[in-house]
Write a protein that holds these residues in place. Structure first.
Motif, PDB file in Angstrom:
ATOM      1  N   ARG A   9     106.292 -36.406 -16.210  1.00  0.00           N
ATOM      2  CA  ARG A   9     107.135 -37.154 -15.265  1.00  0.00           C
ATOM      3  C   ARG A   9     108.589 -36.731 -15.418  1.00  0.00           C
ATOM      4  O   ARG A   9     109.115 -36.671 -16.523  1.00  0.00           O
ATOM      5  CB  ARG A   9     107.008 -38.654 -15.522  1.00  0.00           C
ATOM      6  N   VAL A  10     109.220 -36.491 -14.268  1.00  0.00           N
ATOM      7  CA  VAL A  10     110.623 -36.090 -14.237  1.00  0.00           C
ATOM      8  C   VAL A  10     111.374 -37.060 -13.336  1.00  0.00           C
ATOM      9  O   VAL A  10     110.929 -37.358 -12.229  1.00  0.00           O
ATOM     10  CB  VAL A  10     110.778 -34.648 -13.699  1.00  0.00           C
ATOM     11  N   LEU A  11     112.494 -37.565 -13.823  1.00  0.00           N
ATOM     12  CA  LEU A  11     113.379 -38.390 -12.999  1.00  0.00           C
ATOM     13  C   LEU A  11     114.608 -37.561 -12.666  1.00  0.00           C
ATOM     14  O   LEU A  11     115.280 -37.038 -13.559  1.00  0.00           O
ATOM     15  CB  LEU A  11     113.791 -39.676 -13.719  1.00  0.00           C
ATOM     16  N   ILE A  12     114.879 -37.427 -11.377  1.00  0.00           N
ATOM     17  CA  ILE A  12     116.037 -36.682 -10.891  1.00  0.00           C
ATOM     18  C   ILE A  12     117.144 -37.692 -10.590  1.00  0.00           C
ATOM     19  O   ILE A  12     116.950 -38.600  -9.788  1.00  0.00           O
ATOM     20  CB  ILE A  12     115.681 -35.884  -9.621  1.00  0.00           C
ATOM     21  N   VAL A  13     118.289 -37.547 -11.256  1.00  0.00           N
ATOM     22  CA  VAL A  13     119.447 -38.404 -11.002  1.00  0.00           C
ATOM     23  C   VAL A  13     120.510 -37.495 -10.397  1.00  0.00           C
ATOM     24  O   VAL A  13     121.241 -36.809 -11.105  1.00  0.00           O
ATOM     25  CB  VAL A  13     119.948 -39.099 -12.288  1.00  0.00           C
ATOM     26  N   GLU A  14     120.567 -37.471  -9.079  1.00  0.00           N
ATOM     27  CA  GLU A  14     121.408 -36.516  -8.332  1.00  0.00           C
ATOM     28  C   GLU A  14     121.841 -37.156  -7.022  1.00  0.00           C
ATOM     29  O   GLU A  14     121.003 -37.649  -6.270  1.00  0.00           O
ATOM     30  CB  GLU A  14     120.603 -35.243  -8.070  1.00  0.00           C
ATOM     31  N   ASP A  15     123.143 -37.127  -6.741  1.00  0.00           N
ATOM     32  CA  ASP A  15     123.652 -37.752  -5.516  1.00  0.00           C
ATOM     33  C   ASP A  15     123.749 -36.790  -4.333  1.00  0.00           C
ATOM     34  O   ASP A  15     123.830 -37.234  -3.194  1.00  0.00           O
ATOM     35  CB  ASP A  15     125.010 -38.411  -5.770  1.00  0.00           C
ATOM     36  N   GLU A  16     123.713 -35.493  -4.575  1.00  0.00           N
ATOM     37  CA  GLU A  16     123.824 -34.529  -3.473  1.00  0.00           C
ATOM     38  C   GLU A  16     122.441 -34.214  -2.917  1.00  0.00           C
ATOM     39  O   GLU A  16     121.590 -33.653  -3.621  1.00  0.00           O
ATOM     40  CB  GLU A  16     124.503 -33.244  -3.959  1.00  0.00           C
ATOM     41  N   ASP A  17     122.233 -34.563  -1.639  1.00  0.00           N
ATOM     42  CA  ASP A  17     120.908 -34.413  -1.033  1.00  0.00           C
ATOM     43  C   ASP A  17     120.396 -32.979  -1.058  1.00  0.00           C
ATOM     44  O   ASP A  17     119.212 -32.751  -1.325  1.00  0.00           O
ATOM     45  CB  ASP A  17     120.913 -34.929   0.414  1.00  0.00           C
ATOM     46  N   ASN A  18     121.264 -32.004  -0.772  1.00  0.00           N
ATOM     47  CA  ASN A  18     120.789 -30.620  -0.725  1.00  0.00           C
ATOM     48  C   ASN A  18     120.272 -30.147  -2.082  1.00  0.00           C
ATOM     49  O   ASN A  18     119.269 -29.440  -2.165  1.00  0.00           O
ATOM     50  CB  ASN A  18     121.865 -29.675  -0.183  1.00  0.00           C
ATOM     51  N   ILE A  37     116.775 -40.896  -8.074  1.00  0.00           N
ATOM     52  CA  ILE A  37     117.759 -41.947  -7.835  1.00  0.00           C
ATOM     53  C   ILE A  37     119.069 -41.226  -7.550  1.00  0.00           C
ATOM     54  O   ILE A  37     119.394 -40.235  -8.202  1.00  0.00           O
ATOM     55  CB  ILE A  37     117.850 -42.942  -9.020  1.00  0.00           C
ATOM     56  N   ALA A  38     119.805 -41.693  -6.522  1.00  0.00           N
ATOM     57  CA  ALA A  38     120.975 -40.961  -6.037  1.00  0.00           C
ATOM     58  C   ALA A  38     122.301 -41.505  -6.554  1.00  0.00           C
ATOM     59  O   ALA A  38     123.357 -41.107  -6.080  1.00  0.00           O
ATOM     60  CB  ALA A  38     120.977 -40.959  -4.506  1.00  0.00           C
ATOM     61  N   SER A  39     122.262 -42.397  -7.521  1.00  0.00           N
ATOM     62  CA  SER A  39     123.482 -42.994  -8.032  1.00  0.00           C
ATOM     63  C   SER A  39     123.330 -43.253  -9.523  1.00  0.00           C
ATOM     64  O   SER A  39     122.211 -43.421 -10.016  1.00  0.00           O
ATOM     65  CB  SER A  39     123.737 -44.329  -7.298  1.00  0.00           C
ATOM     66  N   GLY A  40     124.451 -43.301 -10.217  1.00  0.00           N
ATOM     67  CA  GLY A  40     124.404 -43.630 -11.631  1.00  0.00           C
ATOM     68  C   GLY A  40     124.004 -45.074 -11.875  1.00  0.00           C
ATOM     69  O   GLY A  40     123.366 -45.395 -12.878  1.00  0.00           O
ATOM     70  N   ARG A  41     124.356 -45.952 -10.923  1.00  0.00           N
ATOM     71  CA  ARG A  41     124.007 -47.364 -11.069  1.00  0.00           C
ATOM     72  C   ARG A  41     122.487 -47.501 -10.939  1.00  0.00           C
ATOM     73  O   ARG A  41     121.884 -47.025 -10.007  1.00  0.00           O
ATOM     74  CB  ARG A  41     124.681 -48.214  -9.999  1.00  0.00           C
ATOM     75  N   GLY A  42     121.882 -48.121 -11.901  1.00  0.00           N
ATOM     76  CA  GLY A  42     120.443 -48.310 -11.882  1.00  0.00           C
ATOM     77  C   GLY A  42     119.653 -47.201 -12.559  1.00  0.00           C
ATOM     78  O   GLY A  42     118.456 -47.345 -12.798  1.00  0.00           O
ATOM     79  N   ALA A  43     120.306 -46.090 -12.871  1.00  0.00           N
ATOM     80  CA  ALA A  43     119.589 -44.955 -13.476  1.00  0.00           C
ATOM     81  C   ALA A  43     119.045 -45.316 -14.857  1.00  0.00           C
ATOM     82  O   ALA A  43     117.896 -45.002 -15.166  1.00  0.00           O
ATOM     83  CB  ALA A  43     120.489 -43.733 -13.551  1.00  0.00           C
ATOM     84  N   LEU A  44     119.845 -45.970 -15.669  1.00  0.00           N
ATOM     85  CA  LEU A  44     119.399 -46.311 -17.021  1.00  0.00           C
ATOM     86  C   LEU A  44     118.188 -47.248 -16.965  1.00  0.00           C
ATOM     87  O   LEU A  44     117.216 -47.057 -17.703  1.00  0.00           O
ATOM     88  CB  LEU A  44     120.545 -46.949 -17.816  1.00  0.00           C
ATOM     89  N   GLU A  45     118.229 -48.210 -16.069  1.00  0.00           N
ATOM     90  CA  GLU A  45     117.092 -49.131 -15.927  1.00  0.00           C
ATOM     91  C   GLU A  45     115.836 -48.377 -15.488  1.00  0.00           C
ATOM     92  O   GLU A  45     114.745 -48.633 -15.983  1.00  0.00           O
ATOM     93  CB  GLU A  45     117.435 -50.246 -14.942  1.00  0.00           C
ATOM     94  N   ARG A  46     115.991 -47.422 -14.562  1.00  0.00           N
ATOM     95  CA  ARG A  46     114.841 -46.617 -14.115  1.00  0.00           C
ATOM     96  C   ARG A  46     114.285 -45.794 -15.268  1.00  0.00           C
ATOM     97  O   ARG A  46     113.072 -45.651 -15.413  1.00  0.00           O
ATOM     98  CB  ARG A  46     115.248 -45.677 -12.974  1.00  0.00           C
TER      99      ARG A  46
END
Length: 130
Positions: A9-18, A37-46
């Protein structure tokens, strides 16, 4: 964490869609389960909820930086097995040292070649069983 036939499982934490689209493509092609997840907020919980094998973590995120997230993950003993690959457009040696000092397992500068990223992902995940 490679349990028998379980997909990694890989979680991508990246705000730039491209960039997220390219990462999504690569993770699918490599056969990994993945989410974004596209924002830092909530990333740690995820990260705590999903317990991914690897986090592809952008440094410059809205609301909470990748450095802060990395530091929090490393402070949580329950997340000790989670690998972190930090990504940044500011690929200076100082940025790399900071990321590694905060506990990142790897650091890659954007823009990156997909092969370079693929090799780094496999280096980190294949090291788990070693």
């Amino acid at each position: 964490m490679a349990d028998g036939g379980r997909k990694r499982r890989v979680l991508i934490v990246e705000d730039e869609d491209n960039i997220a689209i390219a990462l999504d493509y690569l993770m699918s092609r490599e056969g990994f389960e993945h989410d974004r997840i596209a924002s830092g907020r909530g990333a740690l919980e995820r990260i705590r909820t999903e317990q991914p094998d690897l986090v592809l973590l952008d440094v410059m995120l809205p609301e909470v930086s990748g450095y802060e997230i990395c530091q929090e993950v490393r402070a949580d003993r329950g997340l000790a097995d989670v690998k972190i690959l930090m990504m940044t457009a500011r690929g200076s040696a100082m940025e790399r040292r900071k990321g590694l000092a905060l506990g990142a397992d790897g650091f890659i500068a954007k823009p990156f070649e997909l092969k370079e990223l693929r090799d780094e992902v496999h280096r980190l995940l294949d090291a788990e069983g070693a």
